[in-house]
Design an enzyme around this catalytic site. Structure first.
Site, PDB file in Angstrom:
ATOM      1  N   LYS A  51       6.862  80.029   8.649  1.00 27.76           N
ATOM      2  CA  LYS A  51       6.108  78.783   8.811  1.00 27.76           C
ATOM      3  C   LYS A  51       4.615  79.035   8.558  1.00 27.76           C
ATOM      4  CE  LYS A  51       9.563  76.908  11.931  1.00 27.76           C
ATOM      5  NZ  LYS A  51      10.007  76.686  13.315  1.00 27.76           N
ATOM      6  N   GLN A  95       8.248  77.310  19.348  1.00 24.30           N
ATOM      7  CA  GLN A  95       9.452  77.869  18.725  1.00 24.30           C
ATOM      8  C   GLN A  95      10.556  78.016  19.774  1.00 24.30           C
ATOM      9  OE1 GLN A  95       9.810  78.490  15.360  1.00 24.30           O
ATOM     10  NE2 GLN A  95      11.939  78.938  15.816  1.00 24.30           N
ATOM     11  N   ASP A 118       7.419  68.695  15.420  1.00 27.03           N
ATOM     12  CA  ASP A 118       8.848  69.033  15.408  1.00 27.03           C
ATOM     13  C   ASP A 118       9.694  67.819  15.790  1.00 27.03           C
ATOM     14  OD1 ASP A 118       9.701  71.463  14.486  1.00 27.03           O
ATOM     15  OD2 ASP A 118       9.430  72.526  16.384  1.00 27.03           O
TER      16      ASP A 118
END
Ligand code: NAD
Length: 279
Positions: A51, A95, A118
């Protein structure tokens, strides 16, 4: 049978994002993404590196906050709150998975929904389910982009989503429903999985079980999307028996090179969207 090439499309999207970032920069705005990584899970470390690299290639500023496995909930919350207030940070991503002693829902709910790139905050998930503009989880959003690229209209299709997690299956089903597919959602307690998958014009699988979907479970001419990522003998494979199912499918995603690269491309797009919304 046609391959849905997520790798090629993701590169095209990255180029588009890069151009838009350059434009924003001429107005003095550099989109910024903060990533929080807790513990030493090798897969998570790899994803976070990928990422960060993708951000760098597109000109998005990114910072990774690495935290030890035994960190307290309070310390993670403090970092997120700091990022919520930081005007140079447009997107915040934690994450997953988090260590067992951390309450994931509690952490995700601290993220400012306007920076929730997200799309895991219940506020955004609620808006998605109501068909309102929101941040949409990157993996299912990437699947929709891939279908669009190949002119696949899901309206009226019988879709079957196998896997019902908050980050993959449920938002996937919501997106398909919002696009007027008829959606069947299957999970670990579904009885006779095959009776559901076999009826599907569009079969989307995100479970994490290699070869869960075999040829006999798929309708002739079905569109098959494999979200699964499984490491088997040092090889990455999906949840679908690609070799045999591809002979029956009209379209199919490979693993790797299908949904995976699209997920990262959508993260870049969501970060750009956050910067454009808020600055
Ligand atoms: P998860 O473990 O949170 O959820 C798995 C889901 O599958 C659950 O709803 C469970 O009920 C269901 N399930 C389990 N066994 C089943 C069975 N035998 N039959 C039917 N349903 C069953 O996992 P997740 O986070 O949703 O991820 C799913 C898969 O997608 C994993 O392989 C993960 O690595 C992959 N993934 C890929 C990407 C990508 O970018 N391609 C992104 C996220 C997740």
């Amino acid at each position: 049978m046609q391959i849905l090439d997520g790798k090629a499309l993701s590169l095209k999207i990255r180029e588009e994002v890069k151009k838009e970032v350059e434009e924003l920069k001429t107005n003095g705005i550099t989109p910024g993404l903060a990533v929080i990584l807790v513990g030493n899970d090798p897969a998570s470390q790899t994803y976070v590196k990928m990422k960060a690299k993708a951000c760098k290639m597109t000109g998005i500023y990114s910072i990774t906050h690495e935290m030890p496995e035994d960190i307290s909930e309070e310390e993670i919350i403090e970092t997120i709150e700091m990022m919520n207030k930081n005007p140079n940070i447009d997107g915040i991503l934690v994450q997953l998975p988090l260590p067992k002693h951390i309450d994931t829902t509690k952490i995700l709910e601290v993220i400012d929904p306007k920076k929730d790139v997200d799309g895991f905050h219940p506020y955004n998930f609620g808006r998605l389910n109501q068909g309102l503009d929101s941040f949409v989880p990157c993996t299912p959003l990437g699947v929709m982009e891939l279908l669009k690229e190949y002119n696949i209209d899901v309206k009226g299709l019988n879709a079957c989503v196998v896997g019902a997690s908050n980050i993959v299956g449920k938002p996937m089903a919501a997106l398909l429903l919002n696009s007027f597919a008829t959606v069947d959602i299957c999970h670990i307690y579904t009885k006779d999985l095959k009776s559901h998958t076999k009826r599907a014009d569009l079969l989307v699988v995100g479970v994490g079980k290699p070869n869960l979907i075999t040829e006999d479970m798929v309708k002739d001419g079905a569109i098959v999307i494999d979200i699964g990522i499984n490491k088997v003998d040092d090889k990455i494979i999906g949840d679908v028996d690609f070799e045999n199912v591809s002979k029956k499918a009209s379209f199919i995603t490979p693993v790797p090179g299908g949904v995976g690269p699209m997920t990262i491309a959508m993260l870049l797009k969501n970060t750009l969207k956050a910067a454009k919304n808020e600055r």
